[in-house]
Design a protein around this motif. Structure first.
Motif, PDB file in Angstrom:
ATOM      1  N   ASP A 157     -28.308  14.521 -22.634  1.00 16.52           N
ATOM      2  CA  ASP A 157     -28.189  13.198 -21.973  1.00 16.52           C
ATOM      3  C   ASP A 157     -29.161  12.435 -23.271  1.00 16.52           C
ATOM      4  O   ASP A 157     -28.797  11.570 -23.445  1.00 16.52           O
ATOM      5  CB  ASP A 157     -28.560  13.037 -20.645  1.00 16.52           C
ATOM      6  CG  ASP A 157     -27.672  13.281 -19.534  1.00 16.52           C
ATOM      7  OD1 ASP A 157     -26.470  13.420 -20.104  1.00 16.52           O
ATOM      8  OD2 ASP A 157     -27.970  13.427 -18.452  1.00 16.52           O
ATOM      9  N   ALA A 158     -30.221  12.865 -23.348  1.00 16.95           N
ATOM     10  CA  ALA A 158     -31.223  12.266 -24.492  1.00 16.95           C
ATOM     11  C   ALA A 158     -30.679  12.288 -25.635  1.00 16.95           C
ATOM     12  O   ALA A 158     -30.623  11.351 -26.714  1.00 16.95           O
ATOM     13  CB  ALA A 158     -32.614  13.253 -24.402  1.00 16.95           C
ATOM     14  N   ILE A 159     -29.852  13.222 -26.022  1.00 14.89           N
ATOM     15  CA  ILE A 159     -29.158  13.376 -27.552  1.00 14.89           C
ATOM     16  C   ILE A 159     -28.276  12.196 -27.605  1.00 14.89           C
ATOM     17  O   ILE A 159     -28.090  11.647 -28.660  1.00 14.89           O
ATOM     18  CB  ILE A 159     -28.502  14.649 -27.695  1.00 14.89           C
ATOM     19  CG1 ILE A 159     -29.574  15.714 -27.827  1.00 14.89           C
ATOM     20  CG2 ILE A 159     -27.433  14.613 -28.897  1.00 14.89           C
ATOM     21  CD1 ILE A 159     -28.767  17.307 -27.902  1.00 14.89           C
ATOM     22  N   ARG A 160     -27.506  11.615 -26.431  1.00 19.92           N
ATOM     23  CA  ARG A 160     -26.534  10.659 -26.711  1.00 19.92           C
ATOM     24  C   ARG A 160     -27.387   9.215 -26.951  1.00 19.92           C
ATOM     25  O   ARG A 160     -26.212   8.472 -27.486  1.00 19.92           O
ATOM     26  CB  ARG A 160     -25.835  10.763 -25.289  1.00 19.92           C
ATOM     27  CG  ARG A 160     -25.063  12.017 -25.210  1.00 19.92           C
ATOM     28  CD  ARG A 160     -24.065  11.540 -24.079  1.00 19.92           C
ATOM     29  NE  ARG A 160     -23.156  12.855 -23.744  1.00 19.92           N
ATOM     30  CZ  ARG A 160     -23.345  13.389 -22.189  1.00 19.92           C
ATOM     31  NH1 ARG A 160     -24.184  13.193 -21.523  1.00 19.92           N
ATOM     32  NH2 ARG A 160     -22.833  14.596 -22.201  1.00 19.92           N
ATOM     33  N   GLN A 161     -28.518   9.175 -27.011  1.00 20.45           N
ATOM     34  CA  GLN A 161     -29.074   7.902 -27.230  1.00 20.45           C
ATOM     35  C   GLN A 161     -29.410   7.554 -28.693  1.00 20.45           C
ATOM     36  O   GLN A 161     -29.725   6.742 -29.110  1.00 20.45           O
ATOM     37  CB  GLN A 161     -30.339   8.041 -26.600  1.00 20.45           C
ATOM     38  CG  GLN A 161     -30.456   7.915 -25.011  1.00 20.45           C
ATOM     39  CD  GLN A 161     -31.842   8.014 -24.384  1.00 20.45           C
ATOM     40  OE1 GLN A 161     -32.660   7.129 -24.903  1.00 20.45           O
ATOM     41  NE2 GLN A 161     -32.001   8.624 -23.575  1.00 20.45           N
TER      42      GLN A 161
END
Length: 269
Positions: A157-161
């Motif tokens: 989820d963090a990577i998608r930012q």
């Protein structure tokens, strides 16, 4: 023929041809395909090869834990790290994977480089603590101790930012047909997400990882932008990658009388 003799012949075939096709091996050894498949399953359990659909490929020696991998090809990894560090441009946002080769990369980033490094590896982040002009962003998640990286849904989820310029990927295996693969399911998912969020994916591959396969595919070779390995790798090993349109960067080791500033690497397409 004894089972042990047959297994030795299969491993000789794998070493000679770079793969085993079950139907062809059964004909060559005058046994059934079921017998060959059973032999391949047993050899895979022993870590001697990696089973794939229809046969087997060489297993990667890079499946050990972080401490064990630090002992594999340290000079090659240092050369690859220097070549990769030279690719980072000022102002870029860069994903850097965990692993021993990635550690060599961050150690050799220029002292004055201004860039942002995003990593899910605590060890990579610690390597950059003393770098004065690099902003470091850590991706959280569950610590996967084997590789010393964070994994799981929180990490993905963090990577998608982010939208990174480059992703320097470390994997266990790089094969022209099987693609890029690694030894853990969740780690493969994190690597896949990092690649999807980067404009270019560059794999760092010491020679023992080439022409091998591991259990979990990360991405097919077609999604790779470039491969960095060492100049000592034979051309016949590199040719299948180039034929698939992959840019191959060949890094040279530094002789004892030279310094990193004088090192050069060759780019071959």
């Amino acid at each position: 023929m004894l089972t042990s003799q047959r297994k030795l012949l299969l491993l000789e075939m794998l070493n000679r041809e770079g793969k085993i096709v079950a139907t062809g091996a059964a004909q060559a050894l005058a046994v059934s395909e079921d017998t060959i498949r059973r032999d391949l399953r047993e050899l895979a359990r022993e870590g001697r090869l990696q089973r794939v659909h229809g046969g087997a490929l060489p297993a990667s020696p890079a499946m050990g834990d972080f401490a064990a991998r630090q002992q594999i090809a340290p000079d090659d990894k240092s050369a690859i790290g220097r070549a990769a560090a030279a690719m980072v441009q000022p102002g870029q946002v860069v994903f850097i994977d965990g692993g021993t080769t990635s550690a060599q990369l961050v150690r050799q980033l220029p002292p004055g480089l201004q860039a942002t490094v995003v990593t899910h590896s605590p060890s990579i982040a610690l390597e950059l603590v003393s770098h004065p002009t690099i902003e470091v962003i850590m991706l959280g998640g569950r610590l996967f101790r084997h590789s010393v990286v964070n994994v799981g849904a929180t990490t993905v989820d963090a990577i998608r930012q982010f939208r990174a310029d480059l992703y320097f990927m470390g994997v266990c295996s790089v094969h022209p047909e099987a693609g890029l693969s690694t030894g853990d399911f969740e780690e493969a998912g994190v690597k896949r997400a990092l690649s999807a969020a980067a404009a270019e994916t560059i794999v760092l591959a010491s020679p023992e990882k080439l022409m091998t396969a591991s259990p979990y595919q990360v991405i097919p070779l077609s999604e790779l932008s470039a491969l960095v390995t060492v100049a000592s790798v034979p051309e016949e090993t590199l040719s299948p990658y180039r034929q698939r349109g992959i840019t191959v960067h060949l890094a040279s080791r530094i002789p004892s009388h030279r310094t990193p500033a004088t090192d050069e690497y060759h780019q071959m397409i």
